[in-house]
Design an enzyme around this catalytic site. Structure first.
Site, short mmCIF file in Angstrom:
data_model
loop_
_atom_site.label_atom_id
_atom_site.label_comp_id
_atom_site.label_asym_id
_atom_site.label_seq_id
_atom_site.Cartn_x
_atom_site.Cartn_y
_atom_site.Cartn_z
N SER A 124 0.85 -1.20 0.00
CA SER A 124 0.00 0.00 0.00
C SER A 124 0.88 1.24 0.00
O SER A 124 2.01 1.22 0.52
CB SER A 124 -0.85 -0.02 1.28
OG SER A 124 -1.44 1.24 1.49
N TYR A 148 -1.87 -0.91 10.99
CA TYR A 148 -2.13 -1.48 9.66
C TYR A 148 -0.94 -1.23 8.73
O TYR A 148 -0.41 -2.15 8.09
CB TYR A 148 -3.40 -0.85 9.05
CG TYR A 148 -3.52 -1.09 7.56
CD1 TYR A 148 -3.79 -2.35 7.05
CD2 TYR A 148 -3.33 -0.04 6.64
CE1 TYR A 148 -3.86 -2.57 5.68
CE2 TYR A 148 -3.41 -0.24 5.28
CZ TYR A 148 -3.68 -1.51 4.80
OH TYR A 148 -3.73 -1.73 3.44
N LYS A 152 2.06 -3.77 6.74
CA LYS A 152 2.51 -3.77 5.33
C LYS A 152 4.03 -3.61 5.26
O LYS A 152 4.70 -4.30 4.49
CB LYS A 152 1.82 -2.64 4.56
CG LYS A 152 0.32 -2.84 4.39
CD LYS A 152 -0.02 -4.06 3.56
CE LYS A 152 -1.50 -4.28 3.40
NZ LYS A 152 -1.85 -5.61 2.88
P1 NAD Z 1 -11.02 -6.68 1.28
O1 NAD Z 1 -11.20 -6.65 2.75
O2 NAD Z 1 -12.18 -6.39 0.41
O3 NAD Z 1 -10.39 -8.08 0.82
C1 NAD Z 1 -9.52 -8.81 1.65
C2 NAD Z 1 -10.03 -10.25 1.69
O4 NAD Z 1 -9.16 -11.04 2.49
C3 NAD Z 1 -11.44 -10.36 2.29
O5 NAD Z 1 -12.26 -11.10 1.41
C4 NAD Z 1 -11.22 -11.08 3.61
O6 NAD Z 1 -12.33 -11.88 3.97
C5 NAD Z 1 -9.98 -11.89 3.32
N1 NAD Z 1 -9.16 -12.23 4.48
C6 NAD Z 1 -8.69 -11.40 5.44
N2 NAD Z 1 -7.97 -12.08 6.33
C7 NAD Z 1 -7.96 -13.38 5.93
C8 NAD Z 1 -7.38 -14.57 6.45
N3 NAD Z 1 -6.66 -14.58 7.58
N4 NAD Z 1 -7.59 -15.72 5.78
C9 NAD Z 1 -8.31 -15.75 4.64
N5 NAD Z 1 -8.88 -14.65 4.11
C10 NAD Z 1 -8.71 -13.48 4.76
O7 NAD Z 1 -9.82 -5.65 0.95
P2 NAD Z 1 -9.32 -5.09 -0.46
O8 NAD Z 1 -9.68 -3.66 -0.53
O9 NAD Z 1 -9.71 -6.00 -1.55
O10 NAD Z 1 -7.76 -5.16 -0.21
C11 NAD Z 1 -6.99 -6.27 -0.61
C12 NAD Z 1 -5.56 -6.08 -0.14
O11 NAD Z 1 -5.08 -4.84 -0.65
C13 NAD Z 1 -5.42 -5.99 1.37
O12 NAD Z 1 -4.23 -6.65 1.75
C14 NAD Z 1 -5.30 -4.51 1.63
O13 NAD Z 1 -4.57 -4.23 2.79
C15 NAD Z 1 -4.56 -4.03 0.39
N6 NAD Z 1 -4.81 -2.61 0.08
C16 NAD Z 1 -6.09 -2.15 -0.07
C17 NAD Z 1 -6.31 -0.80 -0.34
C18 NAD Z 1 -7.71 -0.26 -0.48
O14 NAD Z 1 -7.88 0.97 -0.38
N7 NAD Z 1 -8.73 -1.07 -0.74
C19 NAD Z 1 -5.23 0.08 -0.47
C20 NAD Z 1 -3.94 -0.43 -0.34
C21 NAD Z 1 -3.74 -1.79 -0.07
N1 UFG Z 2 -12.14 12.04 3.15
C1 UFG Z 2 -13.12 12.93 3.52
N2 UFG Z 2 -14.26 12.45 4.09
C2 UFG Z 2 -14.48 11.11 4.27
C3 UFG Z 2 -13.47 10.20 3.88
C4 UFG Z 2 -12.30 10.70 3.33
O1 UFG Z 2 -12.96 14.14 3.37
O2 UFG Z 2 -15.54 10.74 4.80
C5 UFG Z 2 -10.91 12.55 2.51
C6 UFG Z 2 -9.65 12.24 3.29
O3 UFG Z 2 -9.39 13.23 4.27
C7 UFG Z 2 -8.60 12.20 2.17
C8 UFG Z 2 -9.39 11.66 0.97
O4 UFG Z 2 -10.77 11.92 1.28
O5 UFG Z 2 -8.18 13.51 1.87
C9 UFG Z 2 -9.20 10.16 0.75
O6 UFG Z 2 -9.47 9.48 1.97
P1 UFG Z 2 -9.63 7.88 2.02
O7 UFG Z 2 -9.96 7.54 3.43
O8 UFG Z 2 -10.54 7.43 0.96
O9 UFG Z 2 -8.17 7.36 1.63
P2 UFG Z 2 -6.77 7.61 2.34
O10 UFG Z 2 -5.87 8.19 1.30
O11 UFG Z 2 -6.88 8.33 3.60
O12 UFG Z 2 -6.34 6.14 2.72
C10 UFG Z 2 -6.32 5.08 1.77
C11 UFG Z 2 -6.62 3.77 2.47
C12 UFG Z 2 -5.53 3.41 3.43
C13 UFG Z 2 -4.21 3.43 2.74
C14 UFG Z 2 -4.00 4.75 2.05
C15 UFG Z 2 -2.76 4.73 1.24
O13 UFG Z 2 -7.83 3.84 3.17
O14 UFG Z 2 -5.74 2.13 3.92
O15 UFG Z 2 -5.09 5.02 1.15
O16 UFG Z 2 -2.82 3.66 0.36
F1 UFG Z 2 -3.25 3.23 3.64
#
Ligand code: NAD
Ligand code: UFG
Length: 345
Positions: A124, A148, A152
């Site tokens: 991430s 979190y 990572k």
């Molecule tokens: P998500 O929660 O939708 O998907 C993660 C999946 O992993 C879920 O289906 C959950 O049930 C499963 N899971 C969690 N722990 C498990 C375990 N111990 N065993 C088996 N399954 C398990 O999240 P996502 O948004 O699809 O994110 C996927 C990956 O990308 C994650 O590792 C997350 O940290 C990373 N990531 C997500 C974002 C974002 O904004 N969505 C940004 C950066 C990184």
């Molecule tokens: N924001 C608002 N109101 C809300 C939610 C978000 O104003 O209700 C703003 C935040 O302040 C930020 C922007 O919208 O300026 C994006 O916020 P998000 O929460 O959607 O995303 P972030 O960039 O804060 O965080 C995301 C993921 C994290 C990850 C990070 C970097 O949620 O898990 O990107 O990858 F770590």
């Protein structure tokens, strides 16, 4: 030879599974549904008209995990499974460390035992901590601001150590920026539990009438309109990045990190305006204080992925908002309502 996808029922995993199936890969999915719904798997099949193997297991269950490797011929693993809510990770850090780190160690240990050494890991942009400037390239200093993010960072380090111990490993660390949007069918998308923490699902739920108004966190940042700037990326572009990363791990050795972003930043108010244009719905919002821990501006330099993986994001903010809205309006309660509703306005 099959590709094993952990966390394949989740948001990014489900979209990547669609891309993998559409590109002819044989697929095995593992998920424990801790943050997802079996309905997403049914819909992957419906979209692609293709089948895959599924195991409902927890990565913490090493015996069950071994069984998957013992009974299948696995070529590479794409590892999405993990918990991802920043606020929750502050409240229950041990749970996050155990799930994300122990889960990954179990996975790598079993991979090692069965000689599977090709891995694509979901990292991430959070590993850049509070970056001093943007665009952010992969050689920027790394740090964590919450448990979190620390999971990572620690997993990135563990995977680097693994490669040092055995140069036959091939590992790609994908540092996602802000994934939004959904499959253009509107059949799969982001399905947050409870009140969304992230911007796009929050806006979508205001649009569909589930939430009253968006709270804009901070209006005094040094940005175009005072609101925070992020690098939003369409989840389907992210999915195609995984296919490129998969080719990389299958055909070369090493451990490399790549940013997956568009390289363009949008402010919160720019996203609100784009969403309003695509949905035709006015989004009520109110300016409130900054959210602790947020940076003003965060966007990627995606050139390494372009040069070394041959990948660039294809979709712009219009498609991201259009597809996020299409998913939300067809599934106002996410996967929990099985029938699509007609919201033709
Ligand atoms: P998500 O929660 O939708 O998907 C993660 C999946 O992993 C879920 O289906 C959950 O049930 C499963 N899971 C969690 N722990 C498990 C375990 N111990 N065993 C088996 N399954 C398990 O999240 P996502 O948004 O699809 O994110 C996927 C990956 O990308 C994650 O590792 C997350 O940290 C990373 N990531 C997500 C974002 C974002 O904004 N969505 C940004 C950066 C990184
Ligand atoms: N924001 C608002 N109101 C809300 C939610 C978000 O104003 O209700 C703003 C935040 O302040 C930020 C922007 O919208 O300026 C994006 O916020 P998000 O929460 O959607 O995303 P972030 O960039 O804060 O965080 C995301 C993921 C994290 C990850 C990070 C970097 O949620 O898990 O990107 O990858 F770590």
């Amino acid at each position: 030879m099959a590709i094993l996808v952990t966390g394949g029922a989740g948001y990014i995993g489900s979209h990547t599974c669609v891309e993998l199936l559409n590109n002819g890969y044989e697929l095995i999915i593992i998920d424990n549904f801790s943050n997802s719904n079996p309905e997403s798997l049914r819909r992957i099949k419906e979209i692609t008209n293709k089948d895959f193997y599924f195991y409902e297991i927890d990565l913490l269950d090493r015996i069950a995990l071994e069984e998957v490797f013992a009974t299948n011929n696995i070529e590479a693993v794409i590892h999405f499974a993990g918990l991802k809510a920043v606020g929750e990770s502050v409240s229950i850090p041990l749970h996050y460390y155990h799930n994300n780190i122990t889960g990954t160690i179990n996975l790598c240990d079993v991979m090692k035992k069965y000689g599977v050494k090709n891995l694509v890991f979901s990292s991430s942009a959070t590993v850049y901590g509070m970056p001093d400037s943007s665009p952010i390239s992969e050689d920027f200093p790394l740090s964590a601001t919450n448990p979190y993010g620390r999971t990572k960072l620690m997993i990135e380090d563990i995977l680097q150590d693994l490669f040092v111990s055995d140069n036959n490993w091939s590992i790609v660390l994908l540092r996602y920026f802000n994934p939004i949007g959904a499959h253009e069918s509107g059949m799969i998308g982001e399905n947050p539990n409870g009140i969304p923490n992230n911007l796009m699902p929050y806006i979508s739920q205001v649009a569909v009438g589930k939430l009253d108004e968006l709270k804009v966190f901070g209006s005094d940042y040094p940005t175009v309109d005072g609101t925070g700037v992020r690098d939003y990326i369409h989840v389907l572009d992210l999915a195609s990045g995984h296919l490129k990363a998969l080719e990389k791990v299958i055909f070369s050795k090493g451990v490399e990190a790549y940013n997956l972003g568009t390289g363009t930043g949008y402010s919160v108010l720019e996203i609100v305006a784009a969403f309003e244009r695509e949905s035709g719905i006015k989004i009520s919002y109110r300016m409130v204080d900054r959210r602790p821990g947020d940076v003003a501006i965060c966007y990627s330099d995606p050139s390494k992925a372009k040069i070394k993986l041959g990948w660039t994001a294809q979709r712009g903010i219009k498609e991201m908002c259009r597809d996020a809205w299409n998913w939300q309006k067809k599934n106002p309660n996410g996967y929990s309502n099985k029938t699509e509703v007609d919201l033709s306005n």
